[in-house]
Design a protein around this motif. Structure first.
Motif, PDB file in Angstrom:
ATOM      1  N   LEU A  92       3.403  84.886  65.942  1.00  0.00           N
ATOM      2  CA  LEU A  92       2.469  83.785  65.738  1.00  0.00           C
ATOM      3  C   LEU A  92       3.077  82.704  64.853  1.00  0.00           C
ATOM      4  O   LEU A  92       3.594  82.988  63.769  1.00  0.00           O
ATOM      5  CB  LEU A  92       1.180  84.307  65.107  1.00  0.00           C
ATOM      6  CG  LEU A  92       0.105  83.262  64.772  1.00  0.00           C
ATOM      7  CD1 LEU A  92      -0.386  82.571  66.039  1.00  0.00           C
ATOM      8  CD2 LEU A  92      -1.061  83.931  64.040  1.00  0.00           C
ATOM      9  N   VAL A  93       2.980  81.477  65.329  1.00  0.00           N
ATOM     10  CA  VAL A  93       3.374  80.307  64.543  1.00  0.00           C
ATOM     11  C   VAL A  93       2.121  79.468  64.310  1.00  0.00           C
ATOM     12  O   VAL A  93       1.454  79.072  65.271  1.00  0.00           O
ATOM     13  CB  VAL A  93       4.442  79.474  65.279  1.00  0.00           C
ATOM     14  CG1 VAL A  93       4.682  78.153  64.557  1.00  0.00           C
ATOM     15  CG2 VAL A  93       5.736  80.272  65.401  1.00  0.00           C
ATOM     16  N   THR A  94       1.818  79.225  63.059  1.00  0.00           N
ATOM     17  CA  THR A  94       0.656  78.416  62.704  1.00  0.00           C
ATOM     18  C   THR A  94       1.120  77.228  61.883  1.00  0.00           C
ATOM     19  O   THR A  94       1.778  77.407  60.853  1.00  0.00           O
ATOM     20  CB  THR A  94      -0.368  79.234  61.894  1.00  0.00           C
ATOM     21  OG1 THR A  94      -0.743  80.394  62.634  1.00  0.00           O
ATOM     22  CG2 THR A  94      -1.607  78.400  61.607  1.00  0.00           C
ATOM     23  N   VAL A  95       0.769  76.040  62.354  1.00  0.00           N
ATOM     24  CA  VAL A  95       1.157  74.820  61.665  1.00  0.00           C
ATOM     25  C   VAL A  95      -0.106  74.144  61.137  1.00  0.00           C
ATOM     26  O   VAL A  95      -0.980  73.751  61.913  1.00  0.00           O
ATOM     27  CB  VAL A  95       1.913  73.854  62.591  1.00  0.00           C
ATOM     28  CG1 VAL A  95       2.383  72.626  61.812  1.00  0.00           C
ATOM     29  CG2 VAL A  95       3.086  74.562  63.263  1.00  0.00           C
ATOM     30  N   SER A  96      -0.186  74.033  59.833  1.00  0.00           N
ATOM     31  CA  SER A  96      -1.380  73.422  59.210  1.00  0.00           C
ATOM     32  C   SER A  96      -1.173  71.922  59.015  1.00  0.00           C
ATOM     33  O   SER A  96      -0.063  71.456  58.793  1.00  0.00           O
ATOM     34  CB  SER A  96      -1.661  74.091  57.874  1.00  0.00           C
ATOM     35  OG  SER A  96      -0.595  73.862  56.976  1.00  0.00           O
ATOM     36  N   PRO A 123       0.736  70.377  64.208  1.00  0.00           N
ATOM     37  CA  PRO A 123      -0.357  71.337  64.422  1.00  0.00           C
ATOM     38  C   PRO A 123      -0.472  71.789  65.880  1.00  0.00           C
ATOM     39  O   PRO A 123      -0.829  72.945  66.129  1.00  0.00           O
ATOM     40  CB  PRO A 123      -1.592  70.556  63.969  1.00  0.00           C
ATOM     41  CG  PRO A 123      -1.068  69.609  62.935  1.00  0.00           C
ATOM     42  CD  PRO A 123       0.301  69.203  63.438  1.00  0.00           C
ATOM     43  N   THR A 182       1.066  75.075  67.156  1.00  0.00           N
ATOM     44  CA  THR A 182       0.460  76.368  66.822  1.00  0.00           C
ATOM     45  C   THR A 182       0.228  77.185  68.085  1.00  0.00           C
ATOM     46  O   THR A 182      -0.406  76.724  69.034  1.00  0.00           O
ATOM     47  CB  THR A 182      -0.875  76.167  66.083  1.00  0.00           C
ATOM     48  OG1 THR A 182      -0.615  75.539  64.820  1.00  0.00           O
ATOM     49  CG2 THR A 182      -1.582  77.495  65.858  1.00  0.00           C
ATOM     50  N   LEU A 225       3.267  80.839  58.796  1.00  0.00           N
ATOM     51  CA  LEU A 225       2.456  79.662  58.507  1.00  0.00           C
ATOM     52  C   LEU A 225       3.330  78.606  57.844  1.00  0.00           C
ATOM     53  O   LEU A 225       4.057  78.897  56.889  1.00  0.00           O
ATOM     54  CB  LEU A 225       1.305  80.040  57.574  1.00  0.00           C
ATOM     55  CG  LEU A 225       0.438  78.907  57.037  1.00  0.00           C
ATOM     56  CD1 LEU A 225      -0.292  78.215  58.179  1.00  0.00           C
ATOM     57  CD2 LEU A 225      -0.556  79.453  56.017  1.00  0.00           C
ATOM     58  N   ARG A 250       5.264  79.796  74.910  1.00  0.00           N
ATOM     59  CA  ARG A 250       4.200  79.858  73.917  1.00  0.00           C
ATOM     60  C   ARG A 250       2.839  79.777  74.594  1.00  0.00           C
ATOM     61  O   ARG A 250       2.712  79.234  75.683  1.00  0.00           O
ATOM     62  CB  ARG A 250       4.335  78.739  72.877  1.00  0.00           C
ATOM     63  CG  ARG A 250       4.121  77.332  73.414  1.00  0.00           C
ATOM     64  CD  ARG A 250       4.414  76.294  72.326  1.00  0.00           C
ATOM     65  NE  ARG A 250       4.204  74.925  72.793  1.00  0.00           N
ATOM     66  CZ  ARG A 250       4.522  73.851  72.092  1.00  0.00           C
ATOM     67  NH1 ARG A 250       5.076  73.971  70.880  1.00  0.00           N
ATOM     68  NH2 ARG A 250       4.290  72.643  72.591  1.00  0.00           N
ATOM     69  N   ALA A 255      -1.090  78.873  73.358  1.00  0.00           N
ATOM     70  CA  ALA A 255      -2.074  78.486  72.365  1.00  0.00           C
ATOM     71  C   ALA A 255      -3.442  79.027  72.781  1.00  0.00           C
ATOM     72  O   ALA A 255      -3.668  79.308  73.968  1.00  0.00           O
ATOM     73  CB  ALA A 255      -2.124  76.965  72.238  1.00  0.00           C
TER      74      ALA A 255
END
Length: 121
Positions: free
Chosen positions: A116-120, A87, A90, A11, A38, A40
């Protein structure tokens, strides 16, 4: 048996950076190319970046100028440096390798299990 193991996901806030790694191991004669894809939620898997054994590289338009793919042929490892993350980056990131297991075998595609890559925002 061939294994691709990814690491480095997590994250991160928008604008941040992450570095993904993928190591190929097992019965490998030669790796022709390695790449990152990737997927999503609700979308198809897409190419992010790809690098051949000779060093030819291509990127998806959406990541050009922000992501850098590199490869250590001696370690059968590929990296993805991701900067200025958004974001929309992600996704689950998958490593791919096009390789031959023996000198006389056909080349085949192998995949990692994903990270998993999560961009907030």
């Amino acid at each position: 048996q061939v294994q691709l193991v990814e690491s480095g996901g997590g994250l991160v806030q928008a604008g941040g950076s992450l570095r993904l790694s993928c190591a190929a191991s097992g019965s490998i004669f030669r790796i022709n190319a390695m790449g990152w894809y990737r997927q999503a939620p609700g979308k198809q898997r897409e190419l992010v970046a790809h690098i051949t054994s000779g060093g030819s590289i291509n990127y998806a338009d959406s990541v050009k100028g922000r992501f850098t793919i590199s490869r250590d042929n001696a370690k059968n490892t590929v990296y993805l440096q991701m900067n200025s993350l958004k974001p929309e980056d992600t996704a689950v990131y998958y490593c791919n390798a096009d390789l031959l297991r023996t000198p006389s075998s056909y080349d085949m595609d192998y995949w990692g299990k994903g990270t998993l890559v999560t961009v907030s925002s």
